[in-house]
Write an enzyme that holds these catalytic residues in place. Structure first.
Site, short mmCIF file in Angstrom:
data_model
loop_
_atom_site.label_atom_id
_atom_site.label_comp_id
_atom_site.label_asym_id
_atom_site.label_seq_id
_atom_site.Cartn_x
_atom_site.Cartn_y
_atom_site.Cartn_z
N ASP A 24 -20.88 -23.45 -38.73
CA ASP A 24 -21.92 -23.38 -37.69
C ASP A 24 -21.64 -22.22 -36.75
O ASP A 24 -22.55 -21.50 -36.33
CB ASP A 24 -21.97 -24.68 -36.86
CG ASP A 24 -23.08 -25.63 -37.31
OD1 ASP A 24 -23.33 -25.68 -38.53
OD2 ASP A 24 -23.69 -26.30 -36.46
N ASP B 214 -16.94 -27.30 -41.82
CA ASP B 214 -18.22 -27.70 -41.20
C ASP B 214 -18.37 -27.03 -39.84
O ASP B 214 -19.41 -26.43 -39.53
CB ASP B 214 -18.24 -29.23 -41.05
CG ASP B 214 -19.50 -29.71 -40.33
OD1 ASP B 214 -20.59 -29.24 -40.69
OD2 ASP B 214 -19.38 -30.55 -39.42
N LYS C 44 -4.32 -26.73 -39.92
CA LYS C 44 -3.73 -27.19 -38.66
C LYS C 44 -2.36 -27.72 -39.05
O LYS C 44 -2.02 -28.88 -38.82
CB LYS C 44 -4.65 -28.26 -38.02
CG LYS C 44 -4.29 -28.68 -36.61
CD LYS C 44 -4.59 -27.63 -35.55
CE LYS C 44 -3.99 -28.08 -34.22
NZ LYS C 44 -4.09 -27.05 -33.17
N TYR D 267 -13.90 -36.75 -44.32
CA TYR D 267 -15.27 -37.20 -44.63
C TYR D 267 -15.25 -38.37 -45.61
O TYR D 267 -16.07 -39.28 -45.53
CB TYR D 267 -16.09 -36.07 -45.27
CG TYR D 267 -16.81 -35.17 -44.31
CD1 TYR D 267 -16.12 -34.49 -43.31
CD2 TYR D 267 -18.18 -34.98 -44.41
CE1 TYR D 267 -16.79 -33.64 -42.45
CE2 TYR D 267 -18.86 -34.14 -43.55
CZ TYR D 267 -18.16 -33.46 -42.57
OH TYR D 267 -18.82 -32.63 -41.73
N ASP E 62 -7.97 -23.75 -34.46
CA ASP E 62 -8.35 -23.45 -33.08
C ASP E 62 -8.35 -21.95 -32.83
O ASP E 62 -9.25 -21.39 -32.21
CB ASP E 62 -7.45 -24.21 -32.08
CG ASP E 62 -5.97 -24.13 -32.42
OD1 ASP E 62 -5.60 -23.62 -33.49
OD2 ASP E 62 -5.15 -24.59 -31.59
C1 IPM Z 1 -23.50 -29.63 -42.98
C2 IPM Z 1 -23.95 -30.79 -42.14
C3 IPM Z 1 -23.50 -32.07 -42.78
C4 IPM Z 1 -21.98 -32.07 -42.85
C5 IPM Z 1 -24.02 -33.35 -42.11
C6 IPM Z 1 -25.52 -33.34 -41.99
C7 IPM Z 1 -23.55 -34.59 -42.81
O1 IPM Z 1 -23.50 -30.65 -40.84
O2 IPM Z 1 -23.87 -29.58 -44.17
O3 IPM Z 1 -22.79 -28.76 -42.46
O4 IPM Z 1 -21.31 -32.45 -41.89
O5 IPM Z 1 -21.45 -31.68 -43.88
MG MG Z 2 -22.53 -28.79 -40.44
#
Ligand code: IPM
Ligand code: MG
Length: 352
Positions: A247, A243, A187, A137, A219
């Protein structure tokens, strides 16, 4: 009196933030400083993170953040877009390296999980500890150069031992207060950065003999999460892998609309935001689930203000509201009562 910088941002951020403030007001007296961020700030001030907003954050004890971004600003040059020009700099400027993302199933919502009931069992309770200020990042160099077929995009994955040590420490300390198990994601079979990651985590682990450490390739981790989520207690991951896996962990709890997060620096100054984004597709329709924002405010009480009891009351009120059968659209199931954003906020506030 604790001073909170309130940054609702864009899309549903504007609708869910008042509900979190409503709940906070039931728990104590706070002073709020509202400031624009993201697309809303671009429209008003010409940039996603105006100087005044930064100042408001610097003068506060914590930042309560909504969400940023939306189709309106997607055509701007990448470095001016809300996510890249507001959220990432905020994380970097305040050195908010420790991102805590609890993925927990509230029992009444077990049916909303895409996983089979026999996998969910008694529920899921995972804490993702994600590094937030380094990795691909932020690594330099990054950019796009050249022309035609030789045009090249590049981003640099990197971690220093110091960066890995401090986030590993966060994960082990958290595990001590939970089920004493850390799964470190890497990884290391391909990436040098991740060889260093694995070695450094192992070093930190020596100071925590009570905590069991497992290493897992990213993975494999992504399939283990849906196959047998109960094997995880604390998941430790870098910025990028964290990240993605957060999710995935979020959705197995039923809805992205339920998950809060805390991003802390070494002084426990924090930014608190829902894991979900600005959801432009449902913005302005009073449909959004305010629970992730409300639970984020709860995390703020716990981690920045030391108000453990009040934080617990927030969680209890959310659970009670769900037990009483109230649902926003994203978590709606048969036999429950569908409510809008504001009604959900009222119902939770009443139960504090
Ligand atoms: C998160 C989001 C952010 C990230 C984006 C919006 C930049 O997906 O906070 O998980 O990738 O960190
Ligand atoms: Mg995210």
């Amino acid at each position: 009196m604790h001073k909170v910088a309130v940054l609702p941002g864009d899309g549903i951020g504007q609708e869910i933030m008042p509900e979190a403030v409503k709940v906070l007001d039931k728990l104590g007296e706070f002073s709020y400083v509202y400031a624009d961020v993201g697309g809303a700030a671009i429209d008003k001030h010409g940039k996603a993170l105006p100087e005044e907003t930064l100042k408001a954050c610097r003068q506060s004890d914590a930042i309560l953040f909504g969400a940023v971004g939306g189709p309106k600003w997607e055509k701007l040059p990448p470095e001016q877009q809300p996510e890249r020009a507001a959220l990432l700099p905020l994380r970097k400027i305040f050195d908010l390296y420790a991102n805590l993302r609890p993925a927990k199933i509230f029992k009444p919502l077990a049916g909303a999980s895409p996983l089979k009931p026999e996998i969910i069992g008694e529920g899921i309770d995972i804490l993702i500890v994600r590094e937030l200020t380094s990795d691909v990042y932020f690594g330099q160099p990054k950019g796009i150069e050249g022309t035609g077929d030789n045009r090249r995009g590049f981003d640099m994955m990197q971690y220093t031992a110091r960066e890995v040590k401090r986030i590993a420490k966060t994960a082990f300390e958290a595990a001590l207060k939970r089920n004493k198990k850390v799964t470190s994601i890497d990884k290391a079979n391909v990436l040098h950065t991740m060889v260093l990651w694995r070695e450094t985590v192992a070093e930190v682990a020596k100071k925590y003999p009570q905590v069991e450490l497992n290493n897992m390739y990213v993975d494999n981790a992504s399939q283990q999460l849906v196959k047998w989520p109960h094997q995880f207690d604390v998941i430790l991951a870098g910025n990028m892998f964290g990240d993605i896996l957060s999710d995935e962990a979020a959705i197995i709890t039923g809805s992205l609309g339920m998950l809060p997060s805390a991003s802390l620096n070494e002084k426990n100054f924090g930014l608190y935001e829902p894991v979900h984004g600005s959801a432009p597709d449902i913005a302005g329709q009073k449909k959004a689930n305010p629970i992730a924002q409300i639970l984020s405010a709860g995390m703020m009480l716990k981690y920045s203000f030391g108000m453990q009891k009040e934080a617990q009351r927030v969680e209890d009120a959310v659970l009670k509201t769900l037990e009483d059968g109230y649902r926003t659209g994203d978590i709606m199931t048969e036999g429950c009562q569908k409510v809008n954003t504001q009604e959900m906020g009222d119902l939770i506030a009443e139960r504090i």
